[in-house]
Write a protein that holds these residues in place. Structure first.
Motif, PDB file in Angstrom:
ATOM      1  N   ALA A   1     -11.363  15.597 -14.798  1.00 54.33           N
ATOM      2  CA  ALA A   1     -10.160  14.807 -14.526  1.00 54.33           C
ATOM      3  C   ALA A   1      -9.650  14.134 -15.788  1.00 54.33           C
ATOM      4  O   ALA A   1      -8.433  14.078 -16.045  1.00 54.33           O
ATOM      5  CB  ALA A   1     -10.467  13.758 -13.448  1.00 54.33           C
ATOM      6  N   LYS A   2     -10.567  13.614 -16.643  1.00 58.04           N
ATOM      7  CA  LYS A   2     -10.159  12.981 -17.894  1.00 58.04           C
ATOM      8  C   LYS A   2      -9.507  13.985 -18.828  1.00 58.04           C
ATOM      9  O   LYS A   2      -8.492  13.713 -19.476  1.00 58.04           O
ATOM     10  CB  LYS A   2     -11.368  12.347 -18.571  1.00 58.04           C
ATOM     11  N   GLU A   3     -10.084  15.179 -18.886  1.00 65.39           N
ATOM     12  CA  GLU A   3      -9.520  16.204 -19.756  1.00 65.39           C
ATOM     13  C   GLU A   3      -8.137  16.627 -19.281  1.00 65.39           C
ATOM     14  O   GLU A   3      -7.215  16.823 -20.079  1.00 65.39           O
ATOM     15  CB  GLU A   3     -10.461  17.406 -19.796  1.00 65.39           C
ATOM     16  N   GLU A   4      -7.971  16.730 -17.968  1.00 66.77           N
ATOM     17  CA  GLU A   4      -6.659  17.096 -17.424  1.00 66.77           C
ATOM     18  C   GLU A   4      -5.620  16.021 -17.722  1.00 66.77           C
ATOM     19  O   GLU A   4      -4.479  16.323 -18.076  1.00 66.77           O
ATOM     20  CB  GLU A   4      -6.781  17.313 -15.917  1.00 66.77           C
ATOM     21  N   ALA A   5      -6.018  14.720 -17.577  1.00 69.28           N
ATOM     22  CA  ALA A   5      -5.099  13.632 -17.881  1.00 69.28           C
ATOM     23  C   ALA A   5      -4.721  13.618 -19.352  1.00 69.28           C
ATOM     24  O   ALA A   5      -3.556  13.363 -19.718  1.00 69.28           O
ATOM     25  CB  ALA A   5      -5.721  12.289 -17.480  1.00 69.28           C
TER      26      ALA A   5
ATOM     27  N   GLN B   1      -4.588  16.235 -21.333  1.00 69.50           N
ATOM     28  CA  GLN B   1      -3.670  17.345 -21.572  1.00 69.50           C
ATOM     29  C   GLN B   1      -2.256  17.010 -21.118  1.00 69.50           C
ATOM     30  O   GLN B   1      -1.280  17.335 -21.796  1.00 69.50           O
ATOM     31  CB  GLN B   1      -4.193  18.597 -20.861  1.00 69.50           C
ATOM     32  N   LYS B   2      -2.146  16.321 -19.968  1.00 71.24           N
ATOM     33  CA  LYS B   2      -0.814  15.939 -19.484  1.00 71.24           C
ATOM     34  C   LYS B   2      -0.160  14.940 -20.433  1.00 71.24           C
ATOM     35  O   LYS B   2       1.043  15.006 -20.699  1.00 71.24           O
ATOM     36  CB  LYS B   2      -0.935  15.340 -18.091  1.00 71.24           C
ATOM     37  N   ALA B   3      -0.951  13.981 -20.934  1.00 70.73           N
ATOM     38  CA  ALA B   3      -0.392  12.991 -21.858  1.00 70.73           C
ATOM     39  C   ALA B   3       0.066  13.645 -23.145  1.00 70.73           C
ATOM     40  O   ALA B   3       1.107  13.298 -23.718  1.00 70.73           O
ATOM     41  CB  ALA B   3      -1.440  11.903 -22.147  1.00 70.73           C
ATOM     42  N   ALA B   4      -0.712  14.634 -23.625  1.00 67.79           N
ATOM     43  CA  ALA B   4      -0.316  15.325 -24.849  1.00 67.79           C
ATOM     44  C   ALA B   4       0.950  16.141 -24.638  1.00 67.79           C
ATOM     45  O   ALA B   4       1.808  16.228 -25.518  1.00 67.79           O
ATOM     46  CB  ALA B   4      -1.466  16.219 -25.326  1.00 67.79           C
TER      47      ALA B   4
END
Length: 286
Positions: free
Chosen positions: A52-56, A58-61
């Protein structure tokens, strides 16, 4: 070997119970197996959190840089100096030492005038050939009790009908008052009387300076900020109380004792009548 007959009423013995096949019996889990299961659940939860942290991230980037903070609401308009206004310059040139201060707020011009020159300034504005302020639209007052030297500010709102222009004059006065402008605008008669009645400002050379809203023998000026808001007994109330007979006094005491204020007589409710003997104040109407 000969089998013994069984009694149908006797409980079955342990040896007679049917036994499940060996392969269908539930196997007891060992302590090491339970710990392994807990470790597996914890690892799965950690993996989900990391995903979940990695997905968040990626979305922020993908969304780009963060948005700037919201700007604070800008302050509202404030009065600005109007000493360079054409009308102010004209007044300074026409009536010497008359203008003390000038400001403009949202297109409204306000000029603070010396009390001794108010009549001259009003006459100059009324006779001005370009913008004749020939209409006194309002005359009122403001009380500043903290300003001991001049606690009252008389405000003149002038309007030029032909030029469609407005100007506000302000004069700070004390107990000595200020000169009346009824000689220029007869309509100033009643506004000046109202200011005298409710604020106590004296207008010198007024043709008929007396109270206009309150009785002539009333004490105090209700629109002053130091005037009490609660009902207080004054000399006018005491002088105009109707005489109560002993029977009326007894009836009034009974009504108060039983809370029957609704049965009070109209005169009693109207002026909150007080007894001259006991100086007792009626309770407030609700």
């Amino acid at each position: 070997m000969e089998e013994k007959p069984t009694d149908p009423d006797s409980p079955p013995s342990a040896s007679s119970e049917p036994r499940a096949p060996e392969e269908t019996r539930p196997a007891k889990s060992s302590p090491s197996t339970a710990d392994s299961e807990k470790d597996r659940i914890v690892e799965d939860a950690k993996a989900r959190v990391a995903a979940a942290k990695e997905e968040a991230a990626q979305k922020a980037a993908a969304a780009g840089p963060p948005k700037p903070p919201v700007k604070k609401k800008e302050e509202g308009p404030k009065p600005i100096d109007a000493s360079g206004h054409p009308l102010v310059k004209k007044l300074k040139a026409t009536v010497a030492d008359s203008v003390l201060e000038a400001s403009e707020f949202l297109g409204q011009l306000s000029i603070r005038i010396s009390p001794a020159r108010i009549v001259e300034v009003c006459e100059a504005l009324k006779r001005d050939p370009q913008t004749p302020f020939n209409y006194l639209s309002d005359l009122t007052c403001v009380h500043y009790p903290d300003n001991r030297a001049a606690p009252f500010e008389v405000v003149y709102n002038l309007y030029s009908i032909g030029a469609n222009e407005r100007v506000r004059l302000k004069v700070a006065v004390n107990g000595e008052g200020v000169e009346s402008v009824t000689s220029l605008w007869p309509s100033a008669n009643w506004p000046e009387r109202e200011v005298f009645d409710l604020f106590g400002v004296v207008f010198r050379n007024h043709p008929d300076l007396k109270r206009i809203l309150l009785p002539p023998d009333w004490e105090g000026h209700p629109l002053r900020k130091d005037y009490p808001l609660e009902f207080v007994e004054n000399r006018w109330t005491e002088n105009h109380l109707p005489e109560f007979t002993e029977v009326q006094k007894e009836q009034l005491e009974q009504r108060r004792a039983y809370g029957l204020e609704i049965l009070s007589m109209p005169q009693e409710r109207e002026v909150r009548e007080l007894f001259k003997s006991g100086k007792e104040v009626m309770p407030k109407d609700k």
